[in-house]
Design a protein around this motif. Structure first.
Motif, PDB file in Angstrom:
ATOM      1  N   LEU A  92       0.813  -1.205   0.000  1.00  0.00           N
ATOM      2  CA  LEU A  92       0.000   0.000   0.000  1.00  0.00           C
ATOM      3  C   LEU A  92       0.853   1.265   0.000  1.00  0.00           C
ATOM      4  CD1 LEU A  92      -2.918   1.037   0.072  1.00  0.00           C
ATOM      5  CD2 LEU A  92      -2.850   0.869   2.573  1.00  0.00           C
ATOM      6  N   THR A  93       2.133   1.125   0.301  1.00  0.00           N
ATOM      7  CA  THR A  93       3.022   2.287   0.387  1.00  0.00           C
ATOM      8  C   THR A  93       4.301   2.045  -0.397  1.00  0.00           C
ATOM      9  OG1 THR A  93       4.020   1.426   2.417  1.00  0.00           O
ATOM     10  CG2 THR A  93       2.143   2.908   2.672  1.00  0.00           C
ATOM     11  N   PRO A  94       4.206   1.755  -1.685  1.00  0.00           N
ATOM     12  CA  PRO A  94       5.428   1.483  -2.451  1.00  0.00           C
ATOM     13  C   PRO A  94       6.266   2.735  -2.640  1.00  0.00           C
ATOM     14  CG  PRO A  94       3.544   1.664  -3.924  1.00  0.00           C
ATOM     15  CD  PRO A  94       2.996   1.724  -2.533  1.00  0.00           C
ATOM     16  N   VAL A  95       7.573   2.568  -2.617  1.00  0.00           N
ATOM     17  CA  VAL A  95       8.460   3.675  -2.972  1.00  0.00           C
ATOM     18  C   VAL A  95       8.263   3.975  -4.456  1.00  0.00           C
ATOM     19  CG1 VAL A  95      10.856   4.426  -3.161  1.00  0.00           C
ATOM     20  CG2 VAL A  95      10.141   3.022  -1.220  1.00  0.00           C
ATOM     21  N   PRO A  96       8.001   5.232  -4.839  1.00  0.00           N
ATOM     22  CA  PRO A  96       7.719   5.542  -6.249  1.00  0.00           C
ATOM     23  C   PRO A  96       8.873   5.140  -7.163  1.00  0.00           C
ATOM     24  CG  PRO A  96       7.233   7.422  -4.827  1.00  0.00           C
ATOM     25  CD  PRO A  96       7.947   6.423  -3.988  1.00  0.00           C
ATOM     26  N   THR A  97       8.545   4.472  -8.242  1.00  0.00           N
ATOM     27  CA  THR A  97       9.568   4.079  -9.211  1.00  0.00           C
ATOM     28  C   THR A  97       9.780   5.146 -10.280  1.00  0.00           C
ATOM     29  OG1 THR A  97       7.872   2.901 -10.489  1.00  0.00           O
ATOM     30  CG2 THR A  97       9.154   1.621  -8.896  1.00  0.00           C
ATOM     31  N   HIS A  98       8.827   6.089 -10.400  1.00  0.00           N
ATOM     32  CA  HIS A  98       8.931   7.175 -11.378  1.00  0.00           C
ATOM     33  C   HIS A  98       8.749   8.507 -10.655  1.00  0.00           C
ATOM     34  CE1 HIS A  98       8.652   4.125 -14.501  1.00  0.00           C
ATOM     35  NE2 HIS A  98       7.540   3.688 -13.948  1.00  0.00           N
ATOM     36  N   SER A  99       9.303   9.554 -11.233  1.00  0.00           N
ATOM     37  CA  SER A  99       9.228  10.860 -10.590  1.00  0.00           C
ATOM     38  C   SER A  99       7.800  11.397 -10.574  1.00  0.00           C
ATOM     39  CB  SER A  99      10.150  11.858 -11.302  1.00  0.00           C
ATOM     40  OG  SER A  99       9.812  11.953 -12.681  1.00  0.00           O
ATOM     41  N   THR A 100       7.030  11.081 -11.591  1.00  0.00           N
ATOM     42  CA  THR A 100       5.622  11.500 -11.634  1.00  0.00           C
ATOM     43  C   THR A 100       4.756  10.270 -11.872  1.00  0.00           C
ATOM     44  OG1 THR A 100       5.799  11.985 -14.000  1.00  0.00           O
ATOM     45  CG2 THR A 100       6.144  13.826 -12.471  1.00  0.00           C
ATOM     46  N   LEU A 101       3.783  10.076 -11.006  1.00  0.00           N
ATOM     47  CA  LEU A 101       2.911   8.904 -11.090  1.00  0.00           C
ATOM     48  C   LEU A 101       1.495   9.376 -10.828  1.00  0.00           C
ATOM     49  CD1 LEU A 101       3.341   5.762 -11.376  1.00  0.00           C
ATOM     50  CD2 LEU A 101       3.108   5.665  -8.894  1.00  0.00           C
ATOM     51  N   THR A 102       0.563   9.026 -11.708  1.00  0.00           N
ATOM     52  CA  THR A 102      -0.827   9.415 -11.495  1.00  0.00           C
ATOM     53  C   THR A 102      -1.497   8.445 -10.538  1.00  0.00           C
ATOM     54  OG1 THR A 102      -1.708   8.076 -13.309  1.00  0.00           O
ATOM     55  CG2 THR A 102      -0.911  10.295 -13.857  1.00  0.00           C
ATOM     56  N   ILE A 103      -2.598   8.872  -9.954  1.00  0.00           N
ATOM     57  CA  ILE A 103      -3.333   7.980  -9.051  1.00  0.00           C
ATOM     58  C   ILE A 103      -3.870   6.780  -9.828  1.00  0.00           C
ATOM     59  CG2 ILE A 103      -5.503   9.232  -9.325  1.00  0.00           C
ATOM     60  CD1 ILE A 103      -4.202   7.416  -6.154  1.00  0.00           C
ATOM     61  N   GLU A 104      -4.240   6.972 -11.084  1.00  0.00           N
ATOM     62  CA  GLU A 104      -4.750   5.857 -11.889  1.00  0.00           C
ATOM     63  C   GLU A 104      -3.663   4.792 -12.078  1.00  0.00           C
ATOM     64  OE1 GLU A 104      -7.268   9.249 -12.235  1.00  0.00           O
ATOM     65  OE2 GLU A 104      -5.118   9.063 -12.698  1.00  0.00           O
ATOM     66  N   GLN A 105      -2.436   5.233 -12.342  1.00  0.00           N
ATOM     67  CA  GLN A 105      -1.330   4.282 -12.493  1.00  0.00           C
ATOM     68  C   GLN A 105      -1.045   3.562 -11.174  1.00  0.00           C
ATOM     69  OE1 GLN A 105       1.450   7.238 -13.916  1.00  0.00           O
ATOM     70  NE2 GLN A 105       1.445   6.386 -15.986  1.00  0.00           N
ATOM     71  N   ALA A 106      -1.081   4.323 -10.076  1.00  0.00           N
ATOM     72  CA  ALA A 106      -0.809   3.737  -8.763  1.00  0.00           C
ATOM     73  C   ALA A 106      -1.878   2.724  -8.374  1.00  0.00           C
ATOM     74  CB  ALA A 106      -0.720   4.840  -7.715  1.00  0.00           C
ATOM     75  N   VAL A 107      -3.142   3.039  -8.643  1.00  0.00           N
ATOM     76  CA  VAL A 107      -4.238   2.130  -8.307  1.00  0.00           C
ATOM     77  C   VAL A 107      -4.173   0.876  -9.183  1.00  0.00           C
ATOM     78  CG1 VAL A 107      -6.751   1.859  -8.437  1.00  0.00           C
ATOM     79  CG2 VAL A 107      -5.771   3.891  -7.370  1.00  0.00           C
TER      80      VAL A 107
END
Length: 340
Positions: A92-107
């Motif tokens: 539920l709390t992944p370290v971001p792999t990209h500098s910009t990530l949308t909520i749709e991509q994260a979900v």
């Protein structure tokens, strides 16, 4: 949670009483980067809603969010984030792999988490699991589908209406830190990052509630710095092997986010450059756009633009384009004027 000194438990852990040391090599510094995490905003905002007294800056948001969330089902999400916060499951709390990530991509990534990973992370939670979390462990695929839908619905109701302002604040924080590092090196990058964070020689020190360990980064991953509005006033460490470790911290200027204007205008400076321009400089405690400055000061956008142009020509502000937005920030000369 007690963590032996010879190992560092994966996950996201609230900082507090003891000390976590991260030793950097030159390669680690070279790989250190910034990223924004919508899921970090979701998780920390749930903590704010559950314990608003610890997050007084966000009380205006709390009042709005509670109204907007009426009738929204987010019970599984709520049960996964327990107080006091010691550990939130890694998936539920992944370290971001990209500098910009949308909520749709994260979900979308959350919904396809490996069931083995889900059960592994849930096994790290202390005590008896709440009913919906137990169901998630028993049937990860169905549970993840529900959780993904809840996160999206929660986001749409509670965070999406404020996301442009939140995003401008975090982007401004990244810009400011990058400028500090360009002029003062890594020590300047970590300077005033958070009261619980300090840098000495090659080591980042984080005052921690549950971790007392010294760990050398492996020289291959560096660190991800994730400015997160709802983390205020805390700071969180993340370690989700094999991904980069992360540090979640509140960006500068969070106190301005929900208020129309909270900046104090120095009278002496106002007499020299005019009250409107002095006020704009005071408001730029964190980088901001013309539109946001107009909303906070009550000046028209055209008037704000005119004053910012004059301040830029005088060497008191600088501008930086990020996407379609132009952010203004104070220069060192302006910082000196405001301090004096």
């Amino acid at each position: 949670m007690i963590i032996p000194a010879h190992e560092f438990h994966p996950g996201r852990i609230l900082a507090g009483g003891t000390m976590l040391y991260w030793e950097f090599s030159a390669q680690d510094l070279a790989r250190t980067r910034f990223a924004c995490s919508p899921l970090s905003e979701v998780v920390t905002s749930v903590e704010v809603l559950k314990e608003p007294g610890r997050h007084a800056v966000h009380l205006p948001w709390v009042r709005q969010a509670r109204q907007r969330l009426a009738g929204v089902d987010w019970e599984l999400l709520s049960q996964l984030i327990r107080l006091p916060t010691v550990y939130v499951p890694d998936f539920l709390t992944p370290v971001p792999t990209h500098s910009t990530l949308t909520i749709e991509q994260a979900v979308a990534a959350l919904a396809v988490t490996d069931p083995v990973v889900v059960r592994r992370d849930l096994a790290r939670l202390d005590g008896e699991l709440p009913p919906l979390v137990a169901e998630l462990r028993a049937d990860p695929e169905a549970g993840l589908a529900r959780l993904a839908a809840e996160v999206q619905a929660y986001w749409t109701a509670a965070i999406a209406p404020h996301w442009p302002r939140i995003q401008r604040l975090t982007e401004g924080e990244i810009l400011r830190r990058a400028r500090q590092m360009s002029t003062g090196g890594p020590a300047a990058l970590f300077a005033d990052l958070h009261p619980q964070v300090s840098w000495e020689r090659d080591t980042l020190r984080i005052a921690h509630r549950t971790v007392d360990v010294q760990r050398r980064l492996d020289g291959e991953r560096g660190l991800v710095l994730a400015p997160t509005v709802f983390a205020w006033p805390g700071v969180y460490s993340q370690q989700n092997p094999p991904w980069q470790p992360g540090l979640v911290y509140p960006p500068r200027g969070v106190a301005t986010l929900w208020e129309a204007s909270g900046a104090t205008v120095p009278d002496g400076l106002a007499k020299v450059i005019g009250r409107s321009r002095a006020r704009l400089l005071a408001e730029l405690d964190a980088p901001a756009s013309t539109t946001e400055l107009a909303a906070r000061t009550g000046l028209s956008a055209a008037n704000v633009s005119h004053h910012l142009t004059a301040l830029r020509e005088a060497g008191l502000t600088a501008r930086h384009r990020t996407g379609r937005t132009v952010l203004y920030l104070r220069t060192e000369a302006a910082e000196l004027l405001l301090r004096d």
